[in-house]
Design a protein around this motif. Structure first.
Motif, short mmCIF file in Angstrom:
data_model
loop_
_atom_site.label_atom_id
_atom_site.label_comp_id
_atom_site.label_asym_id
_atom_site.label_seq_id
_atom_site.Cartn_x
_atom_site.Cartn_y
_atom_site.Cartn_z
N ARG A 1 0.85 -1.19 0.00
CA ARG A 1 0.00 0.00 0.00
C ARG A 1 0.88 1.23 0.00
N ASN A 2 0.71 2.06 -0.99
CA ASN A 2 1.51 3.27 -1.14
C ASN A 2 3.00 2.98 -1.05
N GLY A 3 3.41 1.87 -1.70
CA GLY A 3 4.81 1.51 -1.79
C GLY A 3 5.37 0.76 -0.60
N VAL A 4 4.54 0.52 0.42
CA VAL A 4 5.00 -0.16 1.64
C VAL A 4 4.39 -1.56 1.71
N LEU A 5 5.23 -2.56 1.95
CA LEU A 5 4.74 -3.93 2.10
C LEU A 5 3.98 -4.04 3.41
N ILE A 6 2.68 -4.35 3.34
CA ILE A 6 1.87 -4.44 4.56
C ILE A 6 1.42 -5.86 4.88
N ASN A 7 1.63 -6.80 3.94
CA ASN A 7 1.26 -8.17 4.26
C ASN A 7 1.91 -9.15 3.29
N GLU A 8 2.21 -10.34 3.80
CA GLU A 8 2.65 -11.46 2.99
C GLU A 8 1.90 -12.70 3.46
N PHE A 9 1.54 -13.55 2.52
CA PHE A 9 0.73 -14.72 2.84
C PHE A 9 1.15 -15.88 1.96
N ASP A 10 1.35 -17.04 2.59
CA ASP A 10 1.65 -18.27 1.85
C ASP A 10 0.39 -19.11 1.80
N ASN A 11 -0.09 -19.36 0.60
CA ASN A 11 -1.35 -20.06 0.38
C ASN A 11 -1.14 -21.58 0.39
N ILE A 12 -0.63 -22.07 1.51
CA ILE A 12 -0.42 -23.51 1.64
C ILE A 12 -1.75 -24.19 1.96
N GLY A 13 -1.87 -25.46 1.67
CA GLY A 13 -3.11 -26.18 1.89
C GLY A 13 -3.41 -26.38 3.37
N GLY A 14 -4.65 -26.75 3.64
CA GLY A 14 -5.05 -27.10 5.00
C GLY A 14 -5.45 -25.95 5.89
N GLN A 15 -5.53 -24.74 5.37
CA GLN A 15 -5.92 -23.59 6.19
C GLN A 15 -7.43 -23.37 6.07
N ASP A 16 -8.07 -23.19 7.23
CA ASP A 16 -9.51 -23.00 7.26
C ASP A 16 -9.87 -21.52 7.29
N PHE A 17 -11.01 -21.19 6.69
CA PHE A 17 -11.53 -19.83 6.70
C PHE A 17 -11.94 -19.46 8.12
N THR A 18 -11.60 -18.24 8.56
CA THR A 18 -11.93 -17.76 9.91
C THR A 18 -12.59 -16.38 9.82
N PRO A 19 -13.78 -16.21 10.47
CA PRO A 19 -14.55 -17.18 11.24
C PRO A 19 -15.16 -18.25 10.34
N PRO A 20 -15.42 -19.43 10.89
CA PRO A 20 -15.80 -20.58 10.07
C PRO A 20 -17.05 -20.34 9.23
N ARG A 21 -17.01 -20.84 8.00
CA ARG A 21 -18.18 -20.86 7.12
C ARG A 21 -18.38 -22.31 6.69
N SER A 22 -19.57 -22.82 6.87
CA SER A 22 -19.80 -24.25 6.70
C SER A 22 -19.47 -24.75 5.29
N ASP A 23 -19.67 -23.91 4.29
CA ASP A 23 -19.47 -24.37 2.92
C ASP A 23 -18.18 -23.85 2.30
N ASP A 24 -17.29 -23.31 3.13
CA ASP A 24 -16.06 -22.75 2.57
C ASP A 24 -15.00 -23.85 2.41
N PRO A 25 -14.33 -23.92 1.26
CA PRO A 25 -13.36 -24.99 1.00
C PRO A 25 -11.98 -24.74 1.59
N GLY A 26 -11.78 -23.58 2.28
CA GLY A 26 -10.46 -23.28 2.82
C GLY A 26 -9.43 -23.07 1.72
N THR A 27 -8.18 -23.08 2.09
CA THR A 27 -7.14 -22.87 1.07
C THR A 27 -7.05 -24.05 0.10
#
Length: 388
Positions: free
Chosen positions: A331-357
């Motif tokens: 954002r505006n040239g500054v790194l504000i987040n990094e994320f590794d989309n590895i398997g097995g991560q669940d959506f939070t807060p839980p959603r019953s029909d969400d497939p996760g990562t």
């Protein structure tokens, strides 16, 4: 010192701000010889009349006085935000770049990104996102821009060298860095017509080339670019929070989602992007949803303190880089987040029909822009992408 103008409910000046500076030498002094001011880190200029600032964005004016004995006061500053009201045409700049300092590619020169005599900022005159076939051609372009700015007094010799050095270090034009960004939304009706809206809400094209979400048609929806998918990429755009009153707009940018029509598991097209792509959040509110700007929604939370919040009504640069399954958000040239989309991560807060990562690990996909509701008013402009 006073700042005058029409303010909106967020405290920003609509259209323009008028800065008036006065000084006195107290009792028994030699008298005031003159006042000087600096706009957005620029050189000090003689103050002869109120300074009118009509370029939308965040601005800082520094001012100081000198007396007839040769003494100069310590500078004082005032900062404020100007938002457009449609009365002042946008400057005709080669690029949009409202970051605080001049970045060439990803290299920060440290030089304030000042507004020049053309009303364009320095960084907007340096076309570092254009396709350059050699670094020599790019450096020649930078030299041409800097020569003119030095002649105008916008940059001094030290700053000239700093920006030129950043241009050399950027590597733009070298083998492997010759391709520029492809415009997906360039402000024309033809470009806007290539996008498709699904779900609720709406977006409309503005006279200045930006698009803004509507306030009459309710529901959650998405504007997406259906022409092709992208694998590894850098997606750049600008967004602005235009929520009414004190409301902060809730929106987001969707990436790496599959074809939204006739999906075997999800009949609602806008929910295909939500459930099978990743949303990079846009939300600067101190209350409400815990996922703030820069979050990978449902999986990687950025709090308000790390979101790089700016005042409402100002344009923000956003870059989303996706390489393999690694996501980086700037954002505006500054790194504000990094994320590794590895398997097995669940959506939070839980959603019953969400497939996760596990349901989101695609090697390529589409991109889209979210509309959340009629009160979550958000604007976007200058959407472009570069394959990595």
């Amino acid at each position: 010192m006073t700042v005058a103008g029409t303010k909106n409910s967020a405290g920003a000046y609509v259209g323009a701000a008028r800065v008036t500076v006065t000084a006195d030498d107290g009792h028994g002094g030699s008298g005031v010889a003159g006042i000087a001011y600096s706009l957005d880190g620029g050189p000090y200029l003689a103050y002869t009349a109120p300074v009118v600032v009509d370029r939308a964005g965040r601005h800082t004016v520094a001012y100081r006085a000198s007396d007839r004995a040769g003494n100069t006061s310590e500078p004082l500053t005032v900062s404020f935000t100007v938002v457009a009201d449609g009365g002042v045409p946008a400057p005709n700049c080669p690029e949009y770049d409202e970051r605080l300092t001049v970045l060439v590619g990803t290299v920060d020169s440290g030089v304030p990104n000042r507004v020049t005599n053309s009303r364009c900022r320095i960084g907007e005159l340096i076309e570092d996102e254009k396709e350059w076939t050699s670094q020599a051609l790019f450096l020649k372009h930078v030299k041409t821009v800097l020569d003119a700015l030095e002649k105008e007094g916008v940059v001094d010799r030290r700053e000239y060298r700093a920006i030129n050095q950043a241009a050399r270090q950027s590597g733009i034009g070298e083998p492997g860095q010759t391709d520029g960004y492809r415009k997906l939304l360039d402000g024309t009706q033809k470009s806007f017509g290539k996008w498709e809206h699904v779900g609720g809400g709406s977006f409309a094209l503005n006279p200045d080339g930006s698009i803004t979400s509507g306030t009459s048609r309710g529901g959650l929806g998405m504007l997406w670019f259906p022409e092709r998918t992208y694998g590894d990429f850098s997606l750049k755009l600008q967004w602005r929070d235009d929520g009414p009153g004190t409301v902060n707009a809730n929106s987001g940018v969707f990436v790496r989602f599959p074809q939204v029509h006739d999906h075997p598991e999800e009949p609602s097209p806008e929910w295909v992007a939500i459930k099978y792509g990743h949303e990079v959040q846009v939300f600067d509110s101190p209350t409400g949803d815990m996922y703030k700007t820069g979050s990978v929604y449902g999986f990687d939370r950025v709090g308000l303190a790390g979101a790089g919040v700016t005042q409402k009504g100002t344009w923000n640069d956003y870059e989303i880089r996706v390489v393999d399954q690694h996501y980086s958000v700037y954002r505006n040239g500054v790194l504000i987040n990094e994320f590794d989309n590895i398997g097995g991560q669940d959506f939070t807060p839980p959603r019953s029909d969400d497939p996760g990562t596990d349901g989101r690990r695609f090697a390529s996909g589409y991109v889209g822009l979210q509309v959340h509701s009629t009160t979550d008013v958000v604007s976007f402009r200058d959407v472009r992408i570069k394959e990595l």
